[in-house]
Design an enzyme around this catalytic site. Structure first.
Site, mmCIF file in Angstrom:
data_model
loop_
_atom_site.group_PDB
_atom_site.id
_atom_site.type_symbol
_atom_site.label_atom_id
_atom_site.label_comp_id
_atom_site.label_asym_id
_atom_site.label_seq_id
_atom_site.Cartn_x
_atom_site.Cartn_y
_atom_site.Cartn_z
ATOM 1 N N ASP A 162 0.830 -1.206 0.000
ATOM 2 C CA ASP A 162 0.000 0.000 0.000
ATOM 3 C C ASP A 162 0.863 1.254 0.000
ATOM 4 O O ASP A 162 1.806 1.356 0.788
ATOM 5 C CB ASP A 162 -0.905 0.046 1.232
ATOM 6 C CG ASP A 162 -1.885 -1.110 1.268
ATOM 7 O OD1 ASP A 162 -2.197 -1.652 0.200
ATOM 8 O OD2 ASP A 162 -2.337 -1.472 2.376
ATOM 9 N N ASP A 191 -0.446 -3.456 -4.471
ATOM 10 C CA ASP A 191 -1.770 -3.596 -3.872
ATOM 11 C C ASP A 191 -2.511 -2.271 -3.991
ATOM 12 O O ASP A 191 -2.621 -1.717 -5.077
ATOM 13 C CB ASP A 191 -1.651 -4.062 -2.422
ATOM 14 C CG ASP A 191 -2.967 -4.593 -1.880
ATOM 15 O OD1 ASP A 191 -3.906 -4.819 -2.657
ATOM 16 O OD2 ASP A 191 -3.081 -4.771 -0.655
ATOM 17 N N ASP A 195 -5.432 2.489 1.504
ATOM 18 C CA ASP A 195 -6.205 1.446 2.163
ATOM 19 C C ASP A 195 -6.434 1.749 3.633
ATOM 20 O O ASP A 195 -5.491 2.121 4.359
ATOM 21 C CB ASP A 195 -5.485 0.100 2.048
ATOM 22 C CG ASP A 195 -5.711 -0.560 0.697
ATOM 23 O OD1 ASP A 195 -6.234 0.118 -0.213
ATOM 24 O OD2 ASP A 195 -5.364 -1.744 0.552
ATOM 25 N N ARG A 244 -11.748 -0.172 -7.332
ATOM 26 C CA ARG A 244 -11.612 0.344 -5.962
ATOM 27 C C ARG A 244 -11.292 1.837 -5.935
ATOM 28 O O ARG A 244 -10.200 2.257 -5.538
ATOM 29 C CB ARG A 244 -10.561 -0.438 -5.175
ATOM 30 C CG ARG A 244 -10.834 -1.924 -5.075
ATOM 31 C CD ARG A 244 -9.834 -2.626 -4.171
ATOM 32 N NE ARG A 244 -10.115 -4.058 -4.091
ATOM 33 C CZ ARG A 244 -9.458 -4.922 -3.316
ATOM 34 N NH1 ARG A 244 -8.463 -4.481 -2.560
ATOM 35 N NH2 ARG A 244 -9.779 -6.190 -3.302
#
Length: 522
Positions: A162, A191, A195, A244
């Site tokens: 992240d 990733d 997050d 996302r």
């Protein structure tokens, strides 16, 4: 089923780690340094997000120096601003130990701490293949930095892949004017760019540029991780991302005035009971920009004012519930803070000129124009105080408004109020009573039953409170910003017909006391 879509453009970055730089002598530069501006959104609530404001400032050119600055504080909550310049990578980032920190060698670790600002200055700050991890912490500001190519597999790895990750009881974080970028998707070792998981609340992501990634970010790591909530995304630029933007599991998110370009697979994915207010965004050349995807655990949205420019949609299925093509709302969400709302038609131009690091810290005025804030620059000593024999220039105070105070007999409301104060105390004609927010920031409104023309307000501060710093005056009917500035007193703006006017306090030296909020037609 998800369709496998490769990202369209990858600018491969292969930056080798530099030799370890372990110089940890940190110059203390200036007391009472601050981040640029104040957050709008959920980060402004729950006591507000001020980072290291009011503390000392140090300079760091390596990751080790960032950790050293955290570990050199008197306590884990002592306010500090860390000005970062240059490239931070694995080669110059080591673990530093101390009673006021808990760091690691493979990431910038903000763990079990509070009251910290990290801000890029000078020629810029780049966290290359090195993520920023926030855990069990509160009151954090990250501003004007680039975080790129953080991997969870391959070499080197950092922060679970992240760019910026938060987890485990995190409160009040503002991430602003940053670049978050990768050079591929999960198969290439990356990733998420942003997050949040395991009980993260009161966060604002603003004026960020997120690009070239398989995953923009998530709120909640699984269908059972629904304790994350109160997240604002505004004036961000998402480009060339598979999915996302963000993925939401439970909680409430406010998503407004963002520019989405080339979302290859899906965009805002509300699931597992999440509720998203999605307003005045611009979606271009994208697919499935809003809905519940890849699960049968439904999420919800209230959508309005958005523009869809060449957006395509999948057919509904057992695990696909697209909101398109007309994106009707299936819930209602009340937003508890004041904000200016640009028309979606001007969002691409506004966001392209403001979002990202090293863009001059420009922001939207809330009415389809931008304003320039001072770019963060290395702190310099304060100028010497003028001689007492040399008079300082002064600005005459504004003229006291004439005519009838329209607040008398009107209504009022606002954000959370301090104990013992009342919204009505700002319109009772008495300076012996007052309203205070529950903290140093908050908003107070005067409202009428029918449209009323207002061109001046007078904010009169009662004695004993913290001095009001920056503010916004809002047309609460539309969200338009009528005036920005600092301090109290008479504030003049273009005559406006409205039913509700809001005075939004963005900063103050303590808890302010508004004795009277007077309104005038002229």
């Amino acid at each position: 089923m998800r369709r496998s879509v490769a990202l369209r453009v990858f600018a491969a970055v292969a930056t080798g780690a530099a030799g370890a730089a372990v110089a940890v002598g940190l110059p203390s530069l200036e007391a009472s340094a601050a981040a640029v501006g104040s957050p709008i959104g959920y980060a402004s609530l729950n006591g507000g997000t001020t980072g290291g404001n009011g503390g000392t400032t140090v300079r760091a050119t390596t990751g080790t120096q960032i950790h050293q600055a955290l570990c050199s504080r008197a306590s884990s909550s002592t306010p500090i601003t860390i000005e970062v310049q240059g490239t931070i990578n694995h080669g110059n980032t080591t673990k530093v130990s101390g009673n006021s920190c808990n760091t690691a060698a493979d990431k910038i670790e903000l763990k079990q701490i509070s009251n910290v600002t990290i801000i890029g200055v000078g020629s810029g700050a780049v966290f290359d293949q090195l993520g920023i991890h926030i855990r069990d912490s509160s009151n954090i500001i990250i501003q004007n930095v680039t975080v790129r190519n953080v991997k969870k597999s391959g070499s080197p790895t950092s922060n679970g892949g992240d760019a910026i990750g938060m987890e485990s009881t995190v409160r009040n974080v503002w991430v602003d004017h940053v670049n978050l970028e990768a050079s591929g998707g999960e198969s290439a070792g990356y990733d998420g760019l942003f997050d949040l998981k395991d009980n993260v609340q009161y966060v604002t992501l603003s004026y960020a540029y997120l690009k070239n990634s398989g995953r923009g970010g998530l709120i909640g790591s699984s269908e059972s991780d629904t304790s994350n909530s109160f997240i604002t995304f505004h004036h961000n630029r998402y480009e060339n991302i598979d999915s996302r933007t963000p993925l939401l599991r439970g909680g409430i998110a406010h998503i407004y005035n963002n520019y989405y370009y080339s979302l290859n697979e899906s965009g805002i994915n509300s699931r597992a009971g999440a509720r998203a207010k999605v307003e005045n965004n611009y979606f271009e050349d994208s697919m499935n920009v809003l809905g519940t995807f890849y699960t049968d655990a439904a999420g919800y949205w209230q959508a309005s004012g958005n523009i869809l420019d060449n957006v395509t949609w999948s057919a509904p299925g057992s695990e696909t519930n697209p909101a398109g093509p007309s994106m009707p709302s299936n819930t209602s969400i009340s937003i508890p803070y004041a904000y200016g709302l640009d028309n979606a038609s001007c969002v691409p131009n506004i966001v392209r000129s403001t979002a990202g690091a090293n863009t001059g810290m420009r922001t939207s005025t809330g009415n389809c124009s931008t304003t320039s804030n001072p770019s963060p620059t290395p702190t310099t000593p304060r100028p010497t105080t003028p001689s007492p024999t040399t008079p300082s220039p002064t600005t005459p105070p504004p003229t006291q408004p004439s005519g009838t105070n329209l607040s008398i007999g009107a209504g009022s409301d606002g954000s959370s109020k301090a104990s013992g104060t009342s919204y009505g105390d700002v319109r009772d004609g008495s300076m012996s009573t007052y309203w205070s927010p529950n903290g140093s920031t908050g908003y107070i409104s005067i409202k009428w039953g029918s449209a009323t023309t207002v061109s001046r307000i007078n904010i009169r501060e009662a004695s004993g409170g913290g001095a009001i710093g920056s503010y916004r005056v809002l047309n609460a009917d539309t969200g338009a910003v009528l005036k920005t500035g600092s301090g109290s007193g008479v504030i003049t703006f273009t005559p406006t017909s409205l039913k509700k006017v809001t005075f939004d306090i963005l900063s103050a030296s303590g808890t302010p006391r508004v004795g009277e909020f007077e309104t005038y037609a002229s």
